[in-house]
Design a protein around this motif. Structure first.
Motif, PDB file in Angstrom:
ATOM      1  N   TYR A 161       0.817  -1.207   0.000  1.00 20.97           N
ATOM      2  CA  TYR A 161       0.000   0.000   0.000  1.00 20.97           C
ATOM      3  C   TYR A 161       0.854   1.262   0.000  1.00 20.97           C
ATOM      4  O   TYR A 161       0.516   2.253  -0.641  1.00 20.97           O
ATOM      5  CB  TYR A 161      -0.954   0.020   1.198  1.00 20.97           C
ATOM      6  CG  TYR A 161      -1.660   1.342   1.315  1.00 20.97           C
ATOM      7  CD1 TYR A 161      -2.679   1.675   0.428  1.00 20.97           C
ATOM      8  CD2 TYR A 161      -1.289   2.287   2.266  1.00 20.97           C
ATOM      9  CE1 TYR A 161      -3.321   2.903   0.495  1.00 20.97           C
ATOM     10  CE2 TYR A 161      -1.918   3.511   2.346  1.00 20.97           C
ATOM     11  CZ  TYR A 161      -2.929   3.816   1.457  1.00 20.97           C
ATOM     12  OH  TYR A 161      -3.542   5.027   1.512  1.00 20.97           O
ATOM     13  N   SER A 162       1.973   1.229   0.689  1.00 18.09           N
ATOM     14  CA  SER A 162       2.819   2.420   0.768  1.00 18.09           C
ATOM     15  C   SER A 162       3.290   2.877  -0.614  1.00 18.09           C
ATOM     16  O   SER A 162       3.711   4.015  -0.785  1.00 18.09           O
ATOM     17  CB  SER A 162       4.017   2.164   1.685  1.00 18.09           C
ATOM     18  OG  SER A 162       4.831   1.146   1.143  1.00 18.09           O
ATOM     19  N   TRP A 163       3.192   2.008  -1.591  1.00 18.51           N
ATOM     20  CA  TRP A 163       3.615   2.335  -2.952  1.00 18.51           C
ATOM     21  C   TRP A 163       2.451   2.777  -3.838  1.00 18.51           C
ATOM     22  O   TRP A 163       2.663   3.117  -5.004  1.00 18.51           O
ATOM     23  CB  TRP A 163       4.304   1.122  -3.571  1.00 18.51           C
ATOM     24  CG  TRP A 163       5.696   0.980  -3.075  1.00 18.51           C
ATOM     25  CD1 TRP A 163       6.095   0.503  -1.859  1.00 18.51           C
ATOM     26  CD2 TRP A 163       6.883   1.330  -3.769  1.00 18.51           C
ATOM     27  NE1 TRP A 163       7.456   0.515  -1.762  1.00 18.51           N
ATOM     28  CE2 TRP A 163       7.968   1.023  -2.926  1.00 18.51           C
ATOM     29  CE3 TRP A 163       7.139   1.854  -5.024  1.00 18.51           C
ATOM     30  CZ2 TRP A 163       9.279   1.250  -3.298  1.00 18.51           C
ATOM     31  CZ3 TRP A 163       8.449   2.069  -5.398  1.00 18.51           C
ATOM     32  CH2 TRP A 163       9.500   1.775  -4.538  1.00 18.51           C
ATOM     33  N   PHE A 164       1.223   2.768  -3.331  1.00 19.94           N
ATOM     34  CA  PHE A 164       0.069   3.160  -4.147  1.00 19.94           C
ATOM     35  C   PHE A 164       0.316   4.512  -4.828  1.00 19.94           C
ATOM     36  O   PHE A 164       0.132   4.663  -6.021  1.00 19.94           O
ATOM     37  CB  PHE A 164      -1.192   3.284  -3.288  1.00 19.94           C
ATOM     38  CG  PHE A 164      -2.015   2.026  -3.172  1.00 19.94           C
ATOM     39  CD1 PHE A 164      -1.494   0.778  -3.421  1.00 19.94           C
ATOM     40  CD2 PHE A 164      -3.335   2.106  -2.777  1.00 19.94           C
ATOM     41  CE1 PHE A 164      -2.263  -0.368  -3.297  1.00 19.94           C
ATOM     42  CE2 PHE A 164      -4.122   0.976  -2.653  1.00 19.94           C
ATOM     43  CZ  PHE A 164      -3.581  -0.264  -2.906  1.00 19.94           C
ATOM     44  N   TYR A 165       0.689   5.501  -4.031  1.00 24.26           N
ATOM     45  CA  TYR A 165       0.809   6.853  -4.563  1.00 24.26           C
ATOM     46  C   TYR A 165       1.991   6.984  -5.519  1.00 24.26           C
ATOM     47  O   TYR A 165       1.905   7.707  -6.511  1.00 24.26           O
ATOM     48  CB  TYR A 165       0.861   7.865  -3.428  1.00 24.26           C
ATOM     49  CG  TYR A 165      -0.406   7.794  -2.609  1.00 24.26           C
ATOM     50  CD1 TYR A 165      -1.628   8.173  -3.162  1.00 24.26           C
ATOM     51  CD2 TYR A 165      -0.406   7.278  -1.326  1.00 24.26           C
ATOM     52  CE1 TYR A 165      -2.819   8.058  -2.443  1.00 24.26           C
ATOM     53  CE2 TYR A 165      -1.585   7.162  -0.602  1.00 24.26           C
ATOM     54  CZ  TYR A 165      -2.776   7.558  -1.162  1.00 24.26           C
ATOM     55  OH  TYR A 165      -3.938   7.435  -0.456  1.00 24.26           O
ATOM     56  N   ALA A 166       3.060   6.259  -5.254  1.00 26.05           N
ATOM     57  CA  ALA A 166       4.188   6.256  -6.196  1.00 26.05           C
ATOM     58  C   ALA A 166       3.762   5.633  -7.520  1.00 26.05           C
ATOM     59  O   ALA A 166       4.131   6.128  -8.592  1.00 26.05           O
ATOM     60  CB  ALA A 166       5.377   5.502  -5.601  1.00 26.05           C
ATOM     61  N   MET A 167       2.982   4.562  -7.463  1.00 20.74           N
ATOM     62  CA  MET A 167       2.516   3.922  -8.701  1.00 20.74           C
ATOM     63  C   MET A 167       1.592   4.853  -9.475  1.00 20.74           C
ATOM     64  O   MET A 167       1.663   4.941 -10.697  1.00 20.74           O
ATOM     65  CB  MET A 167       1.794   2.601  -8.402  1.00 20.74           C
ATOM     66  CG  MET A 167       2.670   1.507  -7.831  1.00 20.74           C
ATOM     67  SD  MET A 167       4.029   1.008  -8.911  1.00 20.74           S
ATOM     68  CE  MET A 167       5.409   1.846  -8.144  1.00 20.74           C
ATOM     69  N   GLU A 168       0.727   5.573  -8.752  1.00 16.52           N
ATOM     70  CA  GLU A 168      -0.161   6.532  -9.414  1.00 16.52           C
ATOM     71  C   GLU A 168       0.659   7.602 -10.140  1.00 16.52           C
ATOM     72  O   GLU A 168       0.377   7.941 -11.285  1.00 16.52           O
ATOM     73  CB  GLU A 168      -1.066   7.224  -8.399  1.00 16.52           C
ATOM     74  CG  GLU A 168      -2.178   6.376  -7.876  1.00 16.52           C
ATOM     75  CD  GLU A 168      -3.047   7.133  -6.894  1.00 16.52           C
ATOM     76  OE1 GLU A 168      -4.267   6.912  -6.933  1.00 16.52           O
ATOM     77  OE2 GLU A 168      -2.530   7.936  -6.086  1.00 16.52           O
ATOM     78  N   GLU A 169       1.650   8.103  -9.436  1.00 16.51           N
ATOM     79  CA  GLU A 169       2.492   9.161 -10.004  1.00 16.51           C
ATOM     80  C   GLU A 169       3.279   8.657 -11.210  1.00 16.51           C
ATOM     81  O   GLU A 169       3.282   9.275 -12.267  1.00 16.51           O
ATOM     82  CB  GLU A 169       3.449   9.666  -8.906  1.00 16.51           C
ATOM     83  CG  GLU A 169       4.085  10.977  -9.186  1.00 16.51           C
ATOM     84  CD  GLU A 169       3.125  12.151  -9.213  1.00 16.51           C
ATOM     85  OE1 GLU A 169       3.419  13.099  -9.949  1.00 16.51           O
ATOM     86  OE2 GLU A 169       2.083  12.135  -8.517  1.00 16.51           O
ATOM     87  N   LEU A 170       3.920   7.508 -11.049  1.00 18.68           N
ATOM     88  CA  LEU A 170       4.729   6.950 -12.139  1.00 18.68           C
ATOM     89  C   LEU A 170       3.874   6.486 -13.313  1.00 18.68           C
ATOM     90  O   LEU A 170       4.274   6.615 -14.465  1.00 18.68           O
ATOM     91  CB  LEU A 170       5.567   5.769 -11.636  1.00 18.68           C
ATOM     92  CG  LEU A 170       6.719   6.107 -10.693  1.00 18.68           C
ATOM     93  CD1 LEU A 170       7.264   4.853 -10.044  1.00 18.68           C
ATOM     94  CD2 LEU A 170       7.809   6.839 -11.445  1.00 18.68           C
TER      95      LEU A 170
END
Length: 188
Positions: A161-170
């Protein structure tokens, strides 16, 4: 005699974090040993001579490797508090299936998104969004994947989950718009 529990891990490992959360859920005291994956310790090479990877849980000098297996081991050995796997054999098999699904689907898609550029990102991005939709369908209206309490499937997914926002951005897409139940689940 008190159990000796050592965790060989690295701070950035999703899989190691999964083990740390399982140990915390069970209230198990352990010694954490940070590994340098560029210069692996003799203890890591001795305890995991096949894959030479983290995490490795060492319980009374016996190594257990692979995070899903470690979580199952923790749940079996310290079964008296905060069960992570259901007691029903069918439900337990289902929880194992979904935890394995998360490992085989979520992480490879994420890796494709953050390591790819342009066109290379498109396929993993589409797969990632589909996997999240499948997981949201599995979650349904329940507060946790297993029902009313935090369990092994939640444990398997929460570290990603901590990577959700990074994945959205990337990947230039919105998880919140596509999978609002997963976002609500993660905020519990």
């Amino acid at each position: 005699m008190e159990d000796e529990v050592i965790l060989l891990d690295m701070w950035a490992s999703h899989f190691g974090m999964r083990v740390k959360i399982a140990l915390a859920e069970k209230g198990i005291k352990y010694e954490h040993r940070e590994e340098n994956l560029e210069n692996k310790s003799p203890l890591l090479l001795k305890m995991n001579p096949i894959h030479k990877k983290i995490p490795v849980l060492i319980h009374n000098e016996k190594p257990i490797c692979e995070s899903l297996i470690i979580v199952q081991y923790i749940d079996e050995v310290w079964r008296d508090n905060s069960p992570l796997l259901p007691s029903d054999p069918y439900q337990r098999a289902q929880a194992r299936f979904w935890a394995d699904y998360i490992d085989k689907k979520v992480y490879p898609c994420m890796r494709g998104i953050y390591s790819g550029k342009g066109e290379e990102q498109e396929k993993p991005k589409e797969e990632y969004q589909e996997v999240l939709k499948v997981l949201e369908g599995k979650l349904g209206e329940k507060p946790y994947f297993g029902g009313d309490s935090f369990g092994s499937v939640d444990l398997s997914f929460v570290t990603f989950y901590s990577w959700f926002y990074a994945m959205e951005e990337l990947g230039n897409f919105s998880i919140k718009a596509q999978c609002p139940k997963l976002v609500a689940w993660a905020k519990r």
